[in-house]
Design a protein around this motif. Structure first.
Motif, PDB file in Angstrom:
ATOM      1  N   ILE A  51      -7.484  -1.440  14.518  1.00 53.23           N
ATOM      2  CA  ILE A  51      -7.915  -2.608  13.863  1.00 53.23           C
ATOM      3  C   ILE A  51      -8.586  -3.623  14.319  1.00 53.23           C
ATOM      4  O   ILE A  51      -8.354  -3.930  15.672  1.00 53.23           O
ATOM      5  CB  ILE A  51      -6.673  -3.070  12.826  1.00 53.23           C
ATOM      6  CG1 ILE A  51      -5.686  -3.704  13.938  1.00 53.23           C
ATOM      7  CG2 ILE A  51      -6.098  -1.966  11.983  1.00 53.23           C
ATOM      8  CD1 ILE A  51      -4.412  -4.338  13.182  1.00 53.23           C
ATOM      9  N   SER A  52      -9.488  -4.597  13.667  1.00 57.17           N
ATOM     10  CA  SER A  52     -10.195  -5.552  14.295  1.00 57.17           C
ATOM     11  C   SER A  52      -9.317  -6.727  13.965  1.00 57.17           C
ATOM     12  O   SER A  52      -8.327  -6.730  13.305  1.00 57.17           O
ATOM     13  CB  SER A  52     -11.504  -5.833  13.337  1.00 57.17           C
ATOM     14  OG  SER A  52     -11.973  -7.191  13.574  1.00 57.17           O
ATOM     15  N   ILE A  55      -9.570  -8.307  10.901  1.00 55.53           N
ATOM     16  CA  ILE A  55      -9.146  -7.488   9.572  1.00 55.53           C
ATOM     17  C   ILE A  55      -8.785  -8.413   8.596  1.00 55.53           C
ATOM     18  O   ILE A  55      -8.083  -9.319   8.548  1.00 55.53           O
ATOM     19  CB  ILE A  55      -8.264  -6.213  10.115  1.00 55.53           C
ATOM     20  CG1 ILE A  55      -7.976  -5.738   8.981  1.00 55.53           C
ATOM     21  CG2 ILE A  55      -6.780  -6.882  10.303  1.00 55.53           C
ATOM     22  CD1 ILE A  55      -7.261  -4.458   8.953  1.00 55.53           C
ATOM     23  N   ALA A  57      -6.901  -7.849   4.808  1.00 52.56           N
ATOM     24  CA  ALA A  57      -6.330  -6.748   3.941  1.00 52.56           C
ATOM     25  C   ALA A  57      -5.715  -7.125   2.619  1.00 52.56           C
ATOM     26  O   ALA A  57      -5.293  -8.690   2.752  1.00 52.56           O
ATOM     27  CB  ALA A  57      -4.939  -6.474   4.950  1.00 52.56           C
ATOM     28  N   TYR A  77      -4.095  -9.321  10.547  1.00 51.67           N
ATOM     29  CA  TYR A  77      -4.010  -8.574  12.009  1.00 51.67           C
ATOM     30  C   TYR A  77      -2.592  -8.988  12.472  1.00 51.67           C
ATOM     31  O   TYR A  77      -1.899  -7.948  12.791  1.00 51.67           O
ATOM     32  CB  TYR A  77      -4.986  -9.051  12.864  1.00 51.67           C
ATOM     33  CG  TYR A  77      -4.702  -8.605  14.344  1.00 51.67           C
ATOM     34  CD1 TYR A  77      -5.569  -7.274  14.728  1.00 51.67           C
ATOM     35  CD2 TYR A  77      -4.035  -9.217  15.452  1.00 51.67           C
ATOM     36  CE1 TYR A  77      -5.282  -6.646  15.910  1.00 51.67           C
ATOM     37  CE2 TYR A  77      -3.908  -8.622  16.643  1.00 51.67           C
ATOM     38  CZ  TYR A  77      -4.634  -7.346  16.764  1.00 51.67           C
ATOM     39  OH  TYR A  77      -4.565  -6.771  18.230  1.00 51.67           O
ATOM     40  N   GLU A 141     -13.285   0.620  14.244  1.00 52.63           N
ATOM     41  CA  GLU A 141     -12.113  -0.487  14.102  1.00 52.63           C
ATOM     42  C   GLU A 141     -12.309  -0.615  12.411  1.00 52.63           C
ATOM     43  O   GLU A 141     -13.378  -0.984  11.765  1.00 52.63           O
ATOM     44  CB  GLU A 141     -12.379  -1.824  14.771  1.00 52.63           C
ATOM     45  CG  GLU A 141     -12.181  -1.655  16.294  1.00 52.63           C
ATOM     46  CD  GLU A 141     -12.740  -2.919  17.019  1.00 52.63           C
ATOM     47  OE1 GLU A 141     -13.095  -3.891  16.294  1.00 52.63           O
ATOM     48  OE2 GLU A 141     -12.357  -2.888  18.262  1.00 52.63           O
ATOM     49  N   ILE A 142     -11.135  -0.809  11.721  1.00 49.51           N
ATOM     50  CA  ILE A 142     -10.770  -1.125  10.484  1.00 49.51           C
ATOM     51  C   ILE A 142     -10.949  -2.853  10.438  1.00 49.51           C
ATOM     52  O   ILE A 142     -10.387  -3.320  11.158  1.00 49.51           O
ATOM     53  CB  ILE A 142      -9.538  -0.657   9.820  1.00 49.51           C
ATOM     54  CG1 ILE A 142      -9.345   0.859  10.190  1.00 49.51           C
ATOM     55  CG2 ILE A 142      -9.369  -0.942   8.596  1.00 49.51           C
ATOM     56  CD1 ILE A 142      -7.900   1.226  10.161  1.00 49.51           C
ATOM     57  N   ILE A 143     -12.076  -2.969   9.543  1.00 53.53           N
ATOM     58  CA  ILE A 143     -12.204  -4.434   9.415  1.00 53.53           C
ATOM     59  C   ILE A 143     -11.983  -4.912   8.098  1.00 53.53           C
ATOM     60  O   ILE A 143     -11.530  -6.219   7.777  1.00 53.53           O
ATOM     61  CB  ILE A 143     -13.770  -4.913   9.563  1.00 53.53           C
ATOM     62  CG1 ILE A 143     -14.592  -3.961   8.746  1.00 53.53           C
ATOM     63  CG2 ILE A 143     -14.107  -4.739  11.171  1.00 53.53           C
ATOM     64  CD1 ILE A 143     -16.365  -4.526   8.680  1.00 53.53           C
ATOM     65  N   TYR A 144     -11.729  -3.959   7.122  1.00 53.85           N
ATOM     66  CA  TYR A 144     -11.063  -4.468   5.631  1.00 53.85           C
ATOM     67  C   TYR A 144     -10.478  -3.127   5.332  1.00 53.85           C
ATOM     68  O   TYR A 144     -10.596  -2.164   5.298  1.00 53.85           O
ATOM     69  CB  TYR A 144     -12.468  -4.684   4.859  1.00 53.85           C
ATOM     70  CG  TYR A 144     -12.016  -5.040   3.392  1.00 53.85           C
ATOM     71  CD1 TYR A 144     -11.532  -6.177   3.277  1.00 53.85           C
ATOM     72  CD2 TYR A 144     -12.567  -4.188   2.469  1.00 53.85           C
ATOM     73  CE1 TYR A 144     -11.167  -6.682   1.817  1.00 53.85           C
ATOM     74  CE2 TYR A 144     -11.945  -4.640   1.041  1.00 53.85           C
ATOM     75  CZ  TYR A 144     -11.544  -5.668   0.738  1.00 53.85           C
ATOM     76  OH  TYR A 144     -11.002  -6.176  -0.216  1.00 53.85           O
TER      77      TYR A 144
END
Length: 159
Positions: A51-52, A55, A57, A77, A141-144
């Motif tokens: 994850i960024s 991020i 969420a 995060y 990397e997951i940003i959203y």
């Protein structure tokens, strides 16, 4: 002869590009799978790799009054990392991913996963996860992340 060579080059290039795209899709899928492994096992080192730090969420659901709601996770995060730290060895979280749809364009990827979530082997909810990922110089990397949550009709996304 020139047409045969041109055709051969086009076919070779097409196969090469398709292989690259399949490799990127596989890397994106592995990043999402590692996110779940890290999250559910309390492995913050693995989670941090997926994850960024920026991020976002969110979750969306229909409340008991039938009103659609969207909830954002503040400081996503830190919240995700802190949750993973709180997971005990006796906790059993299982997010069963029923399907993956992955699209990649350069350094951006989109992943749609249909899921069922179980807590200590008891069904909790189901829905869809929608991930946006960024290829940060070789590391997806997951940003959203946004998900839907419901208690029934789990085998297909709602229309």
């Amino acid at each position: 002869m020139k047409k045969s060579i041109t055709l051969l080059l086009l076919v070779t290039l097409t196969f090469s590009l398709n292989a690259q795209k399949r490799g990127e899709k596989k890397a994106v899928r592995v990043a999402v799978q590692n996110f779940f492994k890290g999250f559910h096992k309390g492995d913050t080192l693995l989670l941090k790799k997926t994850i960024s730090k920026d991020i976002i969420a969110q979750t969306t659901f229909t409340n008991q009054k039938g009103i659609n709601e969207l909830k954002s996770t503040p400081k996503a995060y830190e919240t995700l990392i802190n949750f993973a730290k709180s997971v005990k060895p006796t906790d059993t979280y299982d997010e069963k991913i029923l399907s993956y749809t992955i699209h990649v364009d350069g350094n951006l990827a989109s992943v749609w996963t249909l899921y069922e979530f179980y807590n200590n082997e008891k069904f909790s909810h189901c829905g869809v996860n929608s991930f946006q990922l960024f290829n940060n110089n070789g590391n997806w990397e997951i940003i959203y992340l946004v998900d839907t949550r419901r208690k029934n009709d789990c085998k297909a996304p709602q229309k």
